[in-house]
Write an enzyme that holds these catalytic residues in place. Sequence first.
Site, PDB file in Angstrom:
ATOM      1  N   ARG A   1       0.827  -1.231   0.000  1.00 47.65           N
ATOM      2  CA  ARG A   1       0.000   0.000   0.000  1.00 47.65           C
ATOM      3  C   ARG A   1       0.858   1.277   0.000  1.00 47.65           C
ATOM      4  NH1 ARG A   1      -2.870  -3.915  -0.523  1.00 47.65           N
ATOM      5  NH2 ARG A   1      -4.950  -4.180   0.378  1.00 47.65           N
TER       6      ARG A   1
ATOM      7  N   CYS B   1     -10.807  -0.880   3.142  1.00 50.42           N
ATOM      8  CA  CYS B   1     -10.240  -0.931   4.496  1.00 50.42           C
ATOM      9  C   CYS B   1      -9.797   0.465   4.922  1.00 50.42           C
ATOM     10  CB  CYS B   1      -9.059  -1.897   4.541  1.00 50.42           C
ATOM     11  SG  CYS B   1      -9.599  -3.615   4.482  1.00 50.42           S
TER      12      CYS B   1
HETATM   13  N1  EPU Z   1     -10.965 -10.963  10.437  1.00 47.75           N
HETATM   14  C1  EPU Z   1     -11.737 -11.026  11.550  1.00 47.75           C
HETATM   15  N2  EPU Z   1     -12.750 -10.114  11.703  1.00 47.75           N
HETATM   16  C2  EPU Z   1     -13.002  -9.159  10.779  1.00 47.75           C
HETATM   17  C3  EPU Z   1     -12.200  -9.106   9.625  1.00 47.75           C
HETATM   18  C4  EPU Z   1     -11.181 -10.027   9.486  1.00 47.75           C
HETATM   19  O1  EPU Z   1     -11.529 -11.874  12.426  1.00 47.75           O
HETATM   20  O2  EPU Z   1     -13.923  -8.366  10.979  1.00 47.75           O
HETATM   21  C5  EPU Z   1      -9.907 -11.983  10.264  1.00 47.75           C
HETATM   22  C6  EPU Z   1     -10.233 -12.925   9.107  1.00 47.75           C
HETATM   23  O3  EPU Z   1     -11.040 -13.990   9.531  1.00 47.75           O
HETATM   24  C7  EPU Z   1      -8.861 -13.367   8.670  1.00 47.75           C
HETATM   25  C8  EPU Z   1      -7.980 -12.147   8.941  1.00 47.75           C
HETATM   26  O4  EPU Z   1      -8.700 -11.348   9.888  1.00 47.75           O
HETATM   27  O5  EPU Z   1      -8.407 -14.422   9.464  1.00 47.75           O
HETATM   28  C9  EPU Z   1      -7.679 -11.343   7.695  1.00 47.75           C
HETATM   29  O6  EPU Z   1      -8.903 -10.915   7.101  1.00 47.75           O
HETATM   30  P1  EPU Z   1      -9.099 -10.760   5.518  1.00 47.75           P
HETATM   31  O7  EPU Z   1      -8.737 -12.039   4.833  1.00 47.75           O
HETATM   32  O8  EPU Z   1     -10.447 -10.181   5.289  1.00 47.75           O
HETATM   33  O9  EPU Z   1      -7.972  -9.770   5.081  1.00 47.75           O
HETATM   34  P2  EPU Z   1      -7.590  -8.321   5.583  1.00 47.75           P
HETATM   35  O10 EPU Z   1      -6.166  -8.364   5.993  1.00 47.75           O
HETATM   36  O11 EPU Z   1      -8.578  -7.812   6.590  1.00 47.75           O
HETATM   37  C10 EPU Z   1      -6.721  -7.517   3.278  1.00 47.75           C
HETATM   38  C11 EPU Z   1      -6.764  -6.201   2.567  1.00 47.75           C
HETATM   39  C12 EPU Z   1      -8.032  -6.066   1.747  1.00 47.75           C
HETATM   40  C13 EPU Z   1      -8.127  -7.251   0.768  1.00 47.75           C
HETATM   41  C14 EPU Z   1      -8.124  -8.541   1.578  1.00 47.75           C
HETATM   42  C15 EPU Z   1      -8.131  -9.767   0.696  1.00 47.75           C
HETATM   43  C16 EPU Z   1      -5.611  -4.542   3.896  1.00 47.75           C
HETATM   44  C17 EPU Z   1      -5.737  -3.419   4.868  1.00 47.75           C
HETATM   45  N3  EPU Z   1      -6.748  -5.124   3.524  1.00 47.75           N
HETATM   46  O12 EPU Z   1      -7.763  -7.472   4.252  1.00 47.75           O
HETATM   47  O13 EPU Z   1      -7.914  -4.874   0.987  1.00 47.75           O
HETATM   48  O14 EPU Z   1      -9.322  -7.149   0.006  1.00 47.75           O
HETATM   49  O15 EPU Z   1      -6.915  -8.600   2.363  1.00 47.75           O
HETATM   50  O16 EPU Z   1      -6.880  -9.953   0.096  1.00 47.75           O
HETATM   51  O17 EPU Z   1      -4.502  -4.842   3.455  1.00 47.75           O
HETATM   52  C18 EPU Z   1      -8.326  -2.538   1.036  1.00 47.75           C
HETATM   53  O18 EPU Z   1      -7.108  -2.412   0.924  1.00 47.75           O
HETATM   54  O19 EPU Z   1      -9.097  -1.557   1.066  1.00 47.75           O
HETATM   55  C19 EPU Z   1      -8.860  -3.873   1.151  1.00 47.75           C
HETATM   56  C20 EPU Z   1     -10.150  -4.106   1.362  1.00 47.75           C
END
Ligand code: EPU
Length: 302
Positions: free
Chosen positions: A177, A226
């Site tokens: 990012r 996010c």
């Molecule tokens: N999780 C929770 N509760 C929540 C959300 C997530 O427990 O409310 C847990 C999930 O179960 C999982 C872990 O946290 O074990 C990671 O969650 P997720 O796979 O949704 O990925 P993320 O790290 O929250 C990142 C990117 C997203 C992208 C997804 C999928 C960032 C800040 N976010 O989210 O990107 O779509 O991976 O690859 O890097 C964005 O940048 O705006 C964005 C949405």
Amino acid sequence: MRITDLNLLAALGAIEVQHIAGASLADRTSLGIGGTTDILLVRRHASLPELVAHLNTARIPHRFLGGGSNVLIDDGELPWVILQLARQEPEWRFDGTSVWVDAAADLGRTVTTCAKRDLGGMEGLIGVPGSVGGALRMNAGAYGTQIGSYVREVEVFQSGRGRIETLRGSEISFEYRHTSFAPDDIMLSVKLELPSKPYAEILEGIRICNQKRRASQPLNQKSAGCIFKNPPGSSAGRMIDELGLKGFAVGDARVSDRHANFFVNAGHASAADMLGLISEVRERVRRASGIALEEEVIVWKA
Ligand code: EPU
């Protein structure tokens, strides 16, 4: 901010810049938040140096807005004029396994347009809202893909220097990012080099990513994706969720029930509501873990 100088308005017409008076930025951002100001819609990239020179001479503060999907803009009458790029035709120019893409092109449509030419790699980016230029500036990524991996050349307007330059991909660093573009670099177009893949295989990858995204993100609500970057080795969404903050709200700004790192506009949220929610959640995470979450969303405070 309103442009009233008639000489300036006449000059804009001559360089194919459309003046939109008193526009609502809430209508132009995925969060549905933002005050009012004049917009200058740039129909020809080559007009930019002259346009910015005119604005500087007239001492008119200005900012560039891309697709509006990762920005939180303040309320009220804004103190800057907004510059936005109109889409250039054609939006995609293919040459073998490479493609020049206009920065104003929609990212999702770019993924599917390339797929039809059997060019893949970007399946994970399907569903990331916004323009190619915005994705490029912040090195958008999802499901193991980041746009920076495919960049060969970028045409940028270096607004501070008033000139258009073409940078090689190897001159730019793409991190999580974050990119090494200067703050005043404006993306104009990008040459991507993509791996050849059968169309059916790309479609299957797109289907799987869409399914994962629908299951875990509030896609039918107004958000900026996010709100916070993930701290190294951790997940901001999980940290906020573990504090029981899903559904926590300040006015109409609310932590999503589906993904705790998405803050949604659940009605008529103001920028003040959203900023209040961001600072309250950050403070609670800091108290619980000692980690100060860093915003991923770009905040424009007036
Ligand atoms: N999780 C929770 N509760 C929540 C959300 C997530 O427990 O409310 C847990 C999930 O179960 C999982 C872990 O946290 O074990 C990671 O969650 P997720 O796979 O949704 O990925 P993320 O790290 O929250 C990142 C990117 C997203 C992208 C997804 C999928 C960032 C800040 N976010 O989210 O990107 O779509 O991976 O690859 O890097 C964005 O940048 O705006 C964005 C949405």
